[in-house]
Design an enzyme around this catalytic site. Structure first.
Site, PDB file in Angstrom:
ATOM      1  CB  CYS A   1      -0.907   0.031   1.224  1.00  0.00           C
ATOM      2  SG  CYS A   1      -2.130  -1.280   1.285  1.00  0.00           S
TER       3      CYS A   1
ATOM      4  CB  CYS B   1      -4.677  -2.544 -15.033  1.00  0.00           C
ATOM      5  SG  CYS B   1      -3.446  -3.451 -15.989  1.00  0.00           S
TER       6      CYS B   1
END
Length: 441
Positions: A80, A398
């Site tokens: 993250c 993506c």
């Protein structure tokens, strides 16, 4: 400026990875963990000819968009990159990331739509691939430290589903108990949100291995929602995760999930979007932009297990799905049969070869949908699409940069880019999905 210099500066924006950009006398430094308009004291960690990197020592003037990290290992783990941002700031960053490549690479004079975000941007992933290691006789599971092969040990992840976290916790305990963790390379866990079914794949260096069947019985007894336990054997020395040989230890070789009213079989190797909540949003938008009336022939390149194809088939006359992975095509055919959809034809081929074949046969589809890998469309596929002259192209991507590159080529061939819609499929990370409408002029 040199390494270890201490400086004070203000962040003026972000890189595509989400690093802050701090300019000192016009020289850009890339800084992890700083937000736009924040002022911080930093130490320079690397200096190149035209740019450098720095590390935050202290934030002098924090942004209102800064928030506490939810995960205790967020700073060490490479998974993250945006947890220090409020969700509002994350969506702002992602919109700007897409706008930048539309301006700079595609050279289009158009405004990107606001990002379609999530109501709850946590615990959303339905799939994880977790490295397994042993450190001083202790089992470690977690993700790799960024730019390294060191596993950051953790029992839970704030973006994996809570069910996946539960499976991981029990597996870690069993690996310690049975003492066979050294055989394991990764744990692959897939969670079908709609049905609650879970597939557990043990990616191992050898088969069979010590206590294999006992451990399978143990984990299924503990967690009855596990409907499939598979052993995948990978003896390779590179970083490819899945090996060729597989053995089903328990249950079926697939689990079943649903999107809207469509059911899907998911195997260990088949591609399936990792965020089921936002998949509804993404595919719904793709279907909307395709503008189908029931009379159209649609080509779906890179169709995977047929998810988008079956969405389209409900509104189209005929859909042809193309995918290079044999297992995915097998799954796609079974999925179409399971959903009683008979106006789809699935072809196992690479997109470039089959698109070229269709164009040479003077195929004239009404709509082409593409959902390519991160590298985008190759030149043969692009040329074939343009030669087939569809009325509309719906481009699902993506990677905004490779999409922008392809849009720049397509716009030169009597096509107009009508809309670029980002969708947040990967909250807390710097990834963003887009769906774009392209129409023939």
């Amino acid at each position: 400026m040199k390494k270890n210099d201490k400086i004070v500066g203000t962040c003026s924006g972000y890189t595509k990875e989400g690093l802050g950009v701090v300019k000192i006398d016009g020289f850009p430094l890339f800084v992890k963990g700083i937000l736009q308009n924040e002022t911080a004291e930093m130490v320079v960690t690397l200096v190149k000819k035209t740019y450098g990197y720095a590390k935050v020592l202290s934030i002098k003037e924090p942004s209102k968009q800064r928030c506490e990290l939810k995960c205790p290992v967020a700073k060490q783990c490479g998974g993250c990159q945006l947890q220090h941002m409020t969700y509002t700031e994350q969506l702002h960053f992602k919109k700007q990331k897409v706008q930048d490549v539309i301006d700079r690479i595609a050279k289009l004079d158009m405004k990107v739509e606001d990002v379609l975000g999530m109501e709850n941007p946590w615990y959303y992933r339905n799939k994880c691939q977790i490295p397994v290691g042993v450190d001083q006789n202790k089992v470690v599971t977690g993700f790799y430290r960024i730019h390294s092969n060191t596993i950051i040990d953790t029992n839970a992840c704030a973006i994996q589903s809570e069910t996946i976290n539960e499976v991981l916790s029990h597996m870690k305990e069993l690996l310690q108990t049975y003492g066979n963790a050294s055989v394991f390379r990764h744990l692959l866990i897939k969670h079908a949100f709609t049905t609650g079914e879970v597939m557990l794949v043990w990616i191992v260096r050898e088969y069979p291995f010590s206590s294999m069947k006992e451990m399978a019985e143990d984990i299924v007894q503990r967690l009855p929602y596990i409907k499939s336990v598979i052993v995948n054997v990978n003896t390779r020395t590179d970083n490819v995760i899945l090996g060729e040989k597989e053995y089903t230890l328990y249950g079926d070789s697939y689990i079943t999930d649903a999107i809207h009213n469509l059911k899907f079989h998911i195997s260990s190797k088949s591609f399936y979007q990792v965020n089921p909540v936002q998949t509804n949003v993404l595919y719904g938008k793709a279907l909307e932009l395709a503008q189908l009336s029931g009379k159209e022939t649609v080509i779906d390149l890179y169709c995977g297990v047929g998810t988008i194809s079956m969405f389209l088939a409900q509104k189209a006359k005929k859909v042809i799905g193309i995918e290079i992975v044999p297992q995915a095509i097998q799954d796609a055919k079974e999925n179409a049969k399971m959903n009683n959809i008979d106006n789809i034809e699935f072809i196992c081929s690479d997109a470039a070869s089959y698109a070229n074949k269709l164009s040479e046969e003077n195929m004239r589809p009404d709509v082409i949908v593409v959902d390519p890998p991160r590298k985008g469309l190759d030149q043969i596929t692009l040329n074939s699409i343009i030669k087939m002259q569809p009325e509309r192209i719906v481009y699902v991507s993506c990677d905004p940069a490779t999409m922008a590159r392809d849009l720049g080529i397509i716009k030169e061939s009597n096509y107009e880019i009508k809309l670029v819609q980002p969708v947040d499929m990967f909250s807390q990370t710097n990834g963003v999905e887009c769906v774009t409408l392209i129409e023939r002029i």
